[in-house]
Write a protein that holds these residues in place. Structure first.
Motif, PDB file in Angstrom:
ATOM      1  N   ARG A  49       0.834  -1.208   0.000  1.00 50.28           N
ATOM      2  CA  ARG A  49       0.000   0.000   0.000  1.00 50.28           C
ATOM      3  C   ARG A  49       0.867   1.256   0.000  1.00 50.28           C
ATOM      4  N   ALA A  50       1.952   1.241   0.768  1.00 49.20           N
ATOM      5  CA  ALA A  50       2.857   2.397   0.799  1.00 49.20           C
ATOM      6  C   ALA A  50       3.491   2.602  -0.569  1.00 49.20           C
ATOM      7  N   ARG A  51       3.894   1.519  -1.222  1.00 56.24           N
ATOM      8  CA  ARG A  51       4.481   1.617  -2.565  1.00 56.24           C
ATOM      9  C   ARG A  51       3.469   2.185  -3.556  1.00 56.24           C
ATOM     10  N   ASP A  52       2.238   1.695  -3.512  1.00 58.23           N
ATOM     11  CA  ASP A  52       1.200   2.199  -4.409  1.00 58.23           C
ATOM     12  C   ASP A  52       0.940   3.681  -4.181  1.00 58.23           C
ATOM     13  N   ARG A  53       0.907   4.089  -2.911  1.00 53.37           N
ATOM     14  CA  ARG A  53       0.689   5.499  -2.588  1.00 53.37           C
ATOM     15  C   ARG A  53       1.818   6.368  -3.126  1.00 53.37           C
ATOM     16  N   LEU A  54       3.056   5.913  -2.962  1.00 50.84           N
ATOM     17  CA  LEU A  54       4.208   6.677  -3.454  1.00 50.84           C
ATOM     18  C   LEU A  54       4.205   6.764  -4.976  1.00 50.84           C
ATOM     19  N   GLU A  55       3.868   5.669  -5.631  1.00 53.46           N
ATOM     20  CA  GLU A  55       3.809   5.685  -7.097  1.00 53.46           C
ATOM     21  C   GLU A  55       2.712   6.620  -7.581  1.00 53.46           C
ATOM     22  N   ALA A  56       1.573   6.637  -6.900  1.00 52.69           N
ATOM     23  CA  ALA A  56       0.486   7.539  -7.276  1.00 52.69           C
ATOM     24  C   ALA A  56       0.889   9.000  -7.051  1.00 52.69           C
ATOM     25  N   GLU A  57       1.597   9.280  -5.955  1.00 49.53           N
ATOM     26  CA  GLU A  57       2.083  10.642  -5.707  1.00 49.53           C
ATOM     27  C   GLU A  57       3.026  11.085  -6.813  1.00 49.53           C
ATOM     28  N   VAL A  96      10.333   6.265  -5.098  1.00 50.82           N
ATOM     29  CA  VAL A  96       9.650   5.188  -4.385  1.00 50.82           C
ATOM     30  C   VAL A  96      10.592   4.550  -3.371  1.00 50.82           C
ATOM     31  N   GLN A  97      11.827   4.292  -3.731  1.00 52.52           N
ATOM     32  CA  GLN A  97      12.781   3.673  -2.811  1.00 52.52           C
ATOM     33  C   GLN A  97      13.063   4.570  -1.611  1.00 52.52           C
ATOM     34  N   GLN A  98      13.170   5.872  -1.852  1.00 50.61           N
ATOM     35  CA  GLN A  98      13.387   6.803  -0.742  1.00 50.61           C
ATOM     36  C   GLN A  98      12.169   6.833   0.177  1.00 50.61           C
ATOM     37  N   GLY A  99      10.984   6.823  -0.394  1.00 48.84           N
ATOM     38  CA  GLY A  99       9.765   6.807   0.413  1.00 48.84           C
ATOM     39  C   GLY A  99       9.627   5.523   1.211  1.00 48.84           C
ATOM     40  N   SER A 106      11.190   3.054   8.693  1.00 49.14           N
ATOM     41  CA  SER A 106      11.491   3.571  10.025  1.00 49.14           C
ATOM     42  C   SER A 106      10.291   4.281  10.653  1.00 49.14           C
ATOM     43  N   SER A 107       9.118   4.121  10.071  1.00 51.82           N
ATOM     44  CA  SER A 107       7.936   4.830  10.565  1.00 51.82           C
ATOM     45  C   SER A 107       7.279   4.105  11.731  1.00 51.82           C
ATOM     46  N   LEU A 108       6.403   4.814  12.407  1.00 53.89           N
ATOM     47  CA  LEU A 108       5.664   4.257  13.532  1.00 53.89           C
ATOM     48  C   LEU A 108       4.688   3.175  13.063  1.00 53.89           C
TER      49      LEU A 108
END
Length: 87
Positions: free
Chosen positions: A28-36, A50-53, A59-61
């Motif tokens: 889901r995080a990858r999809d969100r970053l690609e959409a952004e 995407v890799q940076q995101g 390291s996120s909560l």
């Protein structure tokens, strides 16, 4: 012996759930970053963004909260066993 077997089976089941949740959340995080990247004016290659995101996501909560899959059920089982036997 039965208690050890219970915890072992619970650990295996919780591990399957943890891995599934981790993979789903990362996808889901990858999809969100690609959409952004697709909709925004973001400079640079898409894969680098995407890799940076995803490195930030690692390291996120949210990533750490998924460990609650282990902590919450095991704590509830231990509290229940204690209350049934000693309270």
């Amino acid at each position: 012996m039965a208690l050890i077997r219970l915890f072992l089976i619970a650990f295996v089941v919780l591990t399957v759930i943890y891995v599934s949740l981790s993979l789903y959340s990362r996808a889901r995080a990858r999809d969100r970053l690609e959409a952004e990247w697709d909709t925004g004016d973001i400079a640079g290659p898409r894969e680098d963004y995407v890799q940076q995101g995803l490195a930030t996501y690692d390291s996120s909560l949210r990533r750490k909260l998924i460990l609650g899959v282990y902590i919450v059920p095991m704590t509830l089982v231990c509290v229940t066993i204690y209350l049934v036997n000693f309270a």
